[in-house]
Structure formats: C-alpha cells, structure tokens
Design an enzyme around this catalytic site. Structure first.
Site, mmCIF file in Angstrom:
data_model
loop_
_atom_site.group_PDB
_atom_site.id
_atom_site.type_symbol
_atom_site.label_atom_id
_atom_site.label_comp_id
_atom_site.label_asym_id
_atom_site.label_seq_id
_atom_site.Cartn_x
_atom_site.Cartn_y
_atom_site.Cartn_z
ATOM 1 N N HIS A 8 0.845 -1.195 0.000
ATOM 2 C CA HIS A 8 0.000 0.000 0.000
ATOM 3 C C HIS A 8 0.880 1.245 0.000
ATOM 4 C CE1 HIS A 8 -2.788 3.002 2.205
ATOM 5 N NE2 HIS A 8 -3.208 2.898 0.950
ATOM 6 N N SER A 9 0.571 2.193 -0.884
ATOM 7 C CA SER A 9 1.137 3.537 -0.857
ATOM 8 C C SER A 9 2.666 3.492 -0.853
ATOM 9 C CB SER A 9 0.567 4.288 0.358
ATOM 10 O OG SER A 9 0.900 5.649 0.352
ATOM 11 N N ALA A 10 3.299 4.146 0.130
ATOM 12 C CA ALA A 10 4.759 4.213 0.172
ATOM 13 C C ALA A 10 5.402 2.903 0.591
ATOM 14 C CB ALA A 10 5.215 5.340 1.105
#
Length: 335
Positions: free
Chosen positions: A188-190
């Site tokens: 997820h994301s970073a």
C-alpha cells in the site's frame, strides 16, 4: 447475561484461524552500548484452519503506518488481512523496519524525518475538498473525529535517509521470502517501493504483486526527497543489462528489464475519489516498459466508487478487497 465490549463489532463473521509471529533479524552492528540487530522486521502471520490457496500473501503497509493497517479499520472492523484469510490465504503482515513493532533506534537506523502531522493525514486520507466524491470516508473529517484519531495514532515517521529505508524494506522482505517460499506481495502507498525491491532481489520467489495506490508516478519529484531516483524507488534497482547510473534507466527504460518485475503479473489498484489515482496509469506504463505484466485495477470498474487513498481502511473495505481476490483467482486459473 453476557456483555459485549463496546469496541467489538457483533457483525464480524466468526472464523477459526491460526496465528503467530516471527522476526527477520537485522544484521548485527557494533554500538557504544554493545552489539545490536539493525532494523529487524516484525512479522505476524494468520492462516485459516485449512489453507486452500497455493501461495501466501505478504501485506506491506504504507508511509508512516504499520501492520495494524491491514488488521483493522478506524471504526473497529476487521481489515483486509482477515478478509484474505477467509478467502483461504495464509497471510503475513509486516511492520517495516523502524515502524510499529519493528523497533527503531537512531544508533541502528540513523535519524528520522520529522513526524507526520495530522494535517498531512487529513490531506492524504480525508481531504475536506473531496468530501462530495469521497463517500466511503463517512466519518467526521477533522482532527477530533474518533475514527481519524484511531488512524493517526498508528502513524509514525520515515527514516531521514529515505533511500536507505526503502533498501531495508526490500532486504528484509527478501529475507522473509527466503523463509516462507514463493508468495504474492500486497503493498500500500509508500510501501510499494519495498515490494518492487524485494521482487528485484528475489525474482524467483515473487509470484505476483498487488500494489494498492502505490507511490508514483515514475520519477516524481517529492518535496524534501527529490526525484524518485530509479523511477519506482529511491534505493538501487538492478537491471538487465546493468546500468552504471540511474540516469541510464530514465533515458531509455525500454532498453532495460528489471529482474523480479519482468514478466511478473502486477495489479495496480486505485480508488475513484483518490487524489493519488492519477499517478497510477503512468506507473503501469513504466512497469510494462521494463517488462512487467502490469494492469490497472480501478475499483470503479467493479462498481465500487467513492474510495480514497486509504481504501483498505474505509467503510466498504470488505468490498474493496473483492476485486483483488477476483484478480488473484483469475491469475491462478490462468496458470
């Protein structure tokens, strides 16, 4: 008369699971206080009574979060980890080095960047200006909302050396794969750079990648961090043919393949109301240019709308996971 604690949700479907945890140790380093393990990785695992899926899933949290992002939602429901266990998967939930239960000390990991403020969390997960479209964040928008407080209480910080933080993520995830065998990475994301790097280091052990709202677009220039050096990561990616400097990859990505991504099925999941969704189409293009078998998986194509960047945490999280399970099912059927 029995009493149900107020934080427990009677709507949760009971499930029999096996659970446990393990550590991926960091390398031992000398300090003035003695020898320390550098950046160990905490791993919690969950599995159904009978595992019916051929490969486990490794869930990698984003940014300043921690593994609890996958275990529960801000309003107290069970998170994606449990939905995936119900679907028959063994699941490994990690706390990236220096996050959550993976301890941080500056003598081991170096200094941290400034803490992530509530204003940043609001901008990322519940921007007021997106309220009309962002209908799956139905809770109070503002610092005083109980769900927002649950979300932000779990938030930590990055290492000041962003590239080193990503390198550690990739190395520890690779070591986890050495222990558990072939798996699917769900990021997820970073947390996505750690997934790209783990695949790059262990190309034979990553069967597929699901990148939820991943960091991008390629070569984005983030304030205080500079340009994403290798397009997907700040930490070094290896390529075929090898490059002497990251500028070579940027100048002609089609001339290179990235081991671990080349030929690997990748789904990039986006929410219809996410301000980050626009970065995903160019990311998919870049992945395919370096040899991946990547595709965009917009939730709205499955009739799921109103989700933002935190779609794994929002009110319809039990629905947002279904297109991912369907994609994984189709992948297994095609093999």
């Amino acid at each position: 008369m029995t009493h149900t604690p107020p934080h427990l949700d009677d709507r949760i479907e009971p499930i029999t699971i096996r659970t446990g945890f393990l550590w991926i140790p960091g390398e031992q380093i000398p300090t003035p206080h003695g020898t320390l393990p550098r950046g160990p990785l905490y791993v919690e695992w969950l599995a159904p009574a009978e595992v019916t899926r051929p490969h486990p899933l490794v869930l990698v949290h984003g940014g300043g979060g921690q593994g609890t992002d996958w275990l529960g939602t801000p309003d107290g429901r069970q998170g994606w980890a449990y939905d995936l266990v119900r679907a028959g998967y063994a699941v490994y939930v990690v706390d990236r080095p220096g996050h959550g239960r993976s301890p941080h000390h500056p003598e081991g990991l170096g200094p941290t960047a400034p803490p992530l403020p509530l204003e940043f969390a609001s901008f990322l997960f519940a921007p007021p200006e997106s309220a009309d479209a962002h209908t799956q964040w139905p809770w109070e928008r503002g610092f005083d909302g109980p769900e927002f407080q649950q979300l932000t209480s779990a938030m930590g910080f990055f290492l000041a050396d962003f590239a080193e933080g990503q390198r550690l993520d990739g190395e520890r995830l690779a070591a986890l794969l050495d222990r558990i065998g072939p798996a699917v990475l769900v990021t997820h994301s970073a947390g996505s750079p750690g997934g790209w790097l783990a695949a790059n280091r262990r190309p034979d052990l990553v069967k597929a990648i699901v990148a939820v709202e991943p960091m991008g677009p390629p070569y984005a220039d983030f304030p205080g961090l500079g340009e994403i050096t290798y397009g997907l990561t700040y930490a070094e990616l290896t390529t075929e043919p090898p490059i002497d400097a990251p500028e070579q990859l940027k100048a002609d990505p089609a001339a290179h393949r990235v081991p671990g991504l080349s030929g690997t099925p990748i789904a990039v999941v986006t929410g219809s109301a996410s301000g980050s969704a626009a970065q995903s189409p160019p990311l998919v293009d870049f992945l395919n240019t370096v040899g991946a078998d990547a595709e965009l998986l917009p939730l709205e194509d499955s009739g799921i709308v109103g989700n933002g960047h935190g779609l794994i945490l929002e009110a319809n999280s039990a629905e947002t996971v279904k297109p991912v399970i369907a994609w994984l099912d189709a992948l297994e059927e095609s093999r």
